[in-house]
Design an enzyme around this catalytic site. Structure first.
Site, PDB file in Angstrom:
ATOM      1  N   ARG A 128       0.846  -1.207   0.000  1.00 51.27           N
ATOM      2  CA  ARG A 128       0.000   0.000   0.000  1.00 51.27           C
ATOM      3  C   ARG A 128       0.872   1.244   0.000  1.00 51.27           C
ATOM      4  NH1 ARG A 128      -2.299  -3.957  -0.049  1.00 51.27           N
ATOM      5  NH2 ARG A 128      -4.220  -4.639   0.931  1.00 51.27           N
ATOM      6  N   GLU A 156      -1.454 -15.320  -5.638  1.00 52.53           N
ATOM      7  CA  GLU A 156      -1.772 -15.893  -4.323  1.00 52.53           C
ATOM      8  C   GLU A 156      -1.569 -17.389  -4.480  1.00 52.53           C
ATOM      9  OE1 GLU A 156      -2.578 -14.018  -1.811  1.00 52.53           O
ATOM     10  OE2 GLU A 156      -3.194 -12.123  -2.740  1.00 52.53           O
TER      11      GLU A 156
HETATM   12 ZN   LIG Z   1       0.028 -10.582   0.615  1.00 51.46          ZN
END
Ligand SMILES: [Zn+2]
Ligand SMILES: *[C@@H]1O[C@H](CO)[C@@H](O)[C@H](O)[C@H]1NC(C)=O
Ligand SMILES: *[C@@H]1O[C@H](CO)[C@@H](O)[C@H](O)[C@H]1NC(C)=O
Length: 490
Positions: free
Chosen positions: A184, A305
């Site tokens: 982020r 992922e």
């Molecule tokens: Zn992550």
């Protein structure tokens, strides 16, 4: 920070954990995209502590940061012919961010595409750092034996950063030592959120510097907590949770499907159709690394992922590697086996031109590399494309190609726009010598110096000829890699 007592640091960070709810995969709260503050008030200290202890137990069998550094150096020791190692900076607590580059000409600038893998962006998602060492060693062991390994080593500069967040790993938490979520911390295209340079984390800065030095064609960062290949955009302009296509949506879907389809069972997901997802449709995030790569670095990045369980027991790592191996190899190889590639030259002096390459009807451009003017433009197969090369002072050229399953090679020769710049050749070489280009070293050095350098080259060449013994050559290799480490990259 580096002098802080580790147990004090641990205590501080465990307390800071109160402020953030940090158990989800790529993002904060999976459903809203925002941090769920209500968790902070609900007395999570004890549960965080046991969470830490649980992860600490699970860490048995995983490499510590110093084990990882040793493994990287051991890899280079064993596979020095096709690798080099360098650091792109340091974490908050001073751990070097080691990169290993795998290529048959490591550290050399060549007209080849570059790919990067980044693991362990989130400290508590450690599978990637293990898999990346397994991948590196597999490539080393199978070079000249397996066609895919050979193709990658010979045609790609593969750069691997096993951990972007070594501090988060040793603290068993998502953020870095300042408790910042590194995914982020990048500048955002929609919201001015990370624009203060002084606030940006050293790990983020290191990545941003790195991408200025190396022109990557594509990349992937490895995460855990789900099983899906995620592609841009990650954020929406209105913070809504909805599909938000980037200009290269087709190409990204192709890349994501290549990964999920080559995986053991990612494509069989019941949650994600074909095992892929647009980031913003899953849950929007802002300041992520993936979108930044595409917007600012010409680099097509996926966020992978790779295991539902963020921190699986170490005895499952081999299996997870087996599940992802083909996907990882195919993704890297895709930057050679698909897309359009070529070099761009001027018609008058034949010099390489770092022109801009665009595709008609796709609002996105990439630049050919500065010195060799090679470009590598990924494109989904099965269509025709108009490829447009543009360079100030030259006439724009457009060529139509049909992209089938194989890559297309397309060089451009651009004609000077004589109305724009007369006497192109000489004015070009002058501006070249002003830049740092070392292509035409003879133009940069006075004649006497040139003679001295030539003599030096001859003497050095002779010395090298004499020094055939491995030990001496190794010594030189070491010195070379130390020099390269300082400048960090090609
Ligand atoms: Zn992550
Ligand atoms: C994929 O296989 C693993 C290991 O057998 C299993 O745990 C996981 O649930 C499977 N996922 C899907 C989407 O089939
Ligand atoms: C192309 O993208 C840029 C942002 O990168 C945007 O400002 C511009 O409006 C877009 N143009 C079109 C025709 O969509």
């Amino acid at each position: 920070m580096a002098n802080l007592n580790p147990s004090l640091l641990l205590f501080l960070s465990l307390n800071l954990l109160h402020l953030f709810h940090t158990v989800f995969a790529r993002g904060g709260e999976r459903d809203s995209g925002f941090v769920d503050i209500t968790y902070a008030a609900s007395g999570r200290h004890l549960s965080e502590e046991s969470h830490f202890q649980k992860l600490n137990k699970l860490a048995h069998g995983y490499m510590t940061n110093s084990d990882l550094e040793k493994a990287i150096k051991a890899f280079h020791g064993r596979c020095g012919r096709i690798s080099r190692i360098y650091s792109i900076g340091k974490s908050v607590l001073g751990v070097p961010l080691w990169v290993l580059e795998i290529s048959n000409n490591p550290g050399k600038e060549e007209a080849k595409p570059a790919f990067k893998f980044i693991g362990n962006v989130h400290g508590d998602e450690p599978v990637g750092r293990e898999l990346l060492l397994l991948l590196s060693n597999w490539l080393c062991d199978n070079y000249m034996k397996d066609p895919l390994a050979t193709l990658i080593v010979d045609n790609v500069h593969l750069h691997i950063l096993p951990t972007m967040n070594p501090d988060g790993f040793s603290l068993r938490k998502r953020g870095n030592a300042n408790n910042i979520d590194l995914n982020r911390d990048f500048p955002d295209q929609f919201f001015p959120m990370n624009d203060d340079l002084n606030e940006r984390q050293p790990e983020t800065k290191a990545i941003m510097r790195w991408l200025k030095e190396i022109h990557f064609t594509a990349s992937a960062s490895l995460h855990g907590g789900a099983l899906v290949a995620n592609y841009p955009w990650d954020g929406t302009d209105d913070r809504s949770k909805s599909y938000f296509a980037c200009p290269d949506d087709e190409t990204f879907k192709y890349m994501a499907k290549l990964y999920s389809g080559s995986h053991f069972n990612m494509s069989q997901s019941s949650e994600f159709e074909e095992g892929i997802t647009n980031g913003a449709q899953w849950y929007p995030i802002y300041g992520g690394m993936q979108d930044w790569n595409y917007i600012f670095a010409d680099c097509f990045e996926l966020t992978l992922e790779i295991s539902d369980n963020k921190w699986p027991p170490a005895n499952e790592l081999r299996m997870i590697w087996q599940h992802n191996k083909r996907s990882m190899l195919h993704l890297v190889a895709s930057i050679v086996k698909s897309g359009v590639h070529g070099r761009i030259f001027s018609s008058d002096c034949g010099e390489p031109l770092p022109a801009t390459v665009a595709i008609k009807d796709i609002n996105y451009t990439i630049k050919a590399s500065e010195r060799l003017a090679d470009y590598h433009r990924l494109l989904a197969p099965g269509q025709q494309y108009e490829v447009i090369a543009t360079m100030a002072g030259y006439k724009t050229r457009t060529t139509t190609i049909t992209m089938k399953e194989e890559a297309v090679t397309l060089d451009f020769i651009l004609e000077p726009d004589t109305h724009f710049l007369p006497n192109q050749c000489s004015s070009k070489s002058k501006s070249k010598s002003k830049s740092k280009s070392s292509l035409k070293i003879s133009e940069l050095l006075p004649k006497s110096q040139l003679e001295v350098s030539l003599t030096l080259v001859v003497v050095l060449g002779f010395l090298f000829f004499l020094m055939k013994r491995k030990a001496i050559i190794n010594h030189f290799k070491l010195r070379k890699s130390q020099q390269q480490r300082r400048v960090s990259a090609v």
